[in-house]
Design an enzyme around this catalytic site. Structure first.
Site, short mmCIF file in Angstrom:
data_model
loop_
_atom_site.label_atom_id
_atom_site.label_comp_id
_atom_site.label_asym_id
_atom_site.label_seq_id
_atom_site.Cartn_x
_atom_site.Cartn_y
_atom_site.Cartn_z
N LEU A 125 -0.10 9.93 23.13
CA LEU A 125 0.11 8.65 22.44
C LEU A 125 1.60 8.32 22.50
O LEU A 125 2.44 9.22 22.37
CB LEU A 125 -0.32 8.79 20.96
CG LEU A 125 -0.07 7.57 20.07
CD1 LEU A 125 -1.11 6.47 20.38
CD2 LEU A 125 -0.18 7.95 18.58
N ASP A 178 2.28 -3.62 5.73
CA ASP A 178 2.77 -4.39 4.58
C ASP A 178 1.94 -4.07 3.33
O ASP A 178 0.78 -3.65 3.43
CB ASP A 178 2.67 -5.89 4.90
CG ASP A 178 3.48 -6.72 3.92
OD1 ASP A 178 4.46 -6.20 3.35
OD2 ASP A 178 3.13 -7.91 3.73
N HIS A 231 6.70 2.89 -1.21
CA HIS A 231 7.18 3.18 0.15
C HIS A 231 6.89 4.64 0.53
O HIS A 231 6.53 4.92 1.68
CB HIS A 231 8.68 2.89 0.26
CG HIS A 231 9.00 1.43 0.12
ND1 HIS A 231 8.33 0.44 0.83
CD2 HIS A 231 9.91 0.77 -0.64
CE1 HIS A 231 8.81 -0.74 0.50
NE2 HIS A 231 9.76 -0.57 -0.40
#
Ligand code: IPE
Ligand code: IPE
Ligand code: MG
Length: 258
Positions: free
Chosen positions: A131, A20, A37
């Site tokens: 991962l 965020d 963004h």
């Protein structure tokens, strides 16, 4: 190189991040939200590359919530195009670095070109073992829980393990659900905003004032170091040793405490 703060042989962590603060970061720099963004997307690869060295086995990133459809159309369109661009650009790198990429959340409201990019990225990276990177797009934890509940017929009774499996199916997770060990939120807010509510029942929560575009591998290392200083008790009494109790009948570490 980022050094792990976990003991050798420790179970790989599931770390979730609510990424965020992109918009406020951009505003502070006199830039448009869409620039924020894009800066946020650029912060992701460095964090992903550092994750295995921090002892992380699963990294779940919140990119777009089901409630984010409520933003202006132009911002939503830009975000969806950015996700597609990101997936098309990162899939090969994920494959090369042994990162398995999954997108969790709904698929039925996404543009077909983005769905194709998701499918291709998941297929390309499916063998990754270093991962498991899960990116949440059009994701709502309450929505997933409802969807999993709907999958039970009147006669069947959910168990903890079967419900976790139903939830993984509802999320398109492509792997058994694991409990979140550490949930980080950047951007300064102190809330979960409908992210991984079931999986985070015993997660350690870390709320950081830093905006997501400024988050680096160093911040991830420090976050994991902070996690290792916390005493987890899971309702039992200390000293606990840091390993959650196994649920009878659950399938190994992958299902711990879910
Ligand atoms: C997070 O940044 C990205 C998305 C929710 C898509 P925000 O866009 O929420 O940034 P702030 O919170 O307005 O700064
Ligand atoms: C949460 O951030 C969702 C993502 C980071 C993708 P929001 O900015 O949408 O959350 P609220 O509105 O502050 O709760
Ligand atoms: Mg926000």
């Amino acid at each position: 190189m980022v050094q792990s703060t976990l003991k050798d042989g420790a179970t790989p962590l599931h770390v979730a991040i609510i990424m965020d603060g992109n918009g406020r970061w951009a505003t502070r720099h006199g830039l448009s939200r869409s620039f924020g963004h894009r800066a946020g997307a650029r912060a992701i690869p460095g964090v992903v590359r550092a994750a295995p060295n921090c002892g992380i086995g699963t990294l779940s990133l919140f990119a777009f919530s089901a409630d984010n459809w409520g933003r202006p159309c132009a911002e939503v369109d830009e975000l969806l195009a950015l996700f597609q661009h990101f997936l098309e650009g990162e899939a090969a790198r994920c494959r090369a670095e042994g990162v398995r990429l999954s997108i969790i959340g709904r698929r039925d409201r996404l543009p077909s070109s983005l769905c194709r990019a998701i499918h291709a990225a998941e297929q390309q990276s499916v063998d990754g073992r270093a991962l498991h990177l899960r990116i949440a797009i059009d994701y709502s934890s309450r929505g997933s829980i409802l969807e999993a509940a709907r999958s039970y017929s009147g006669a069947s009774v959910p168990t903890s393990a079967s419900f976790a499996a139903a939830l993984a199916r509802a999320d398109h997770s492509g792997a058994p659900l694991t409990a979140v060990d550490l949930l980080i939120r950047t951007g300064g807010e102190h809330r979960l905003s409908d992210f991984l509510l079931w999986e985070s029942a015993y997660a350690e929560l870390l709320f950081l004032p830093i905006a997501w575009p400024d988050f680096t591998d160093k911040d991830l290392t420090e976050a994991v170091a902070e996690f290792t200083r916390r005493e987890r008790r899971f309702g039992a009494l200390p000293p606990f040793g840091g390993t959650p109790p196994r649920i009878p009948g659950a399938q190994g570490a992958a299902c711990r405490s879910i």
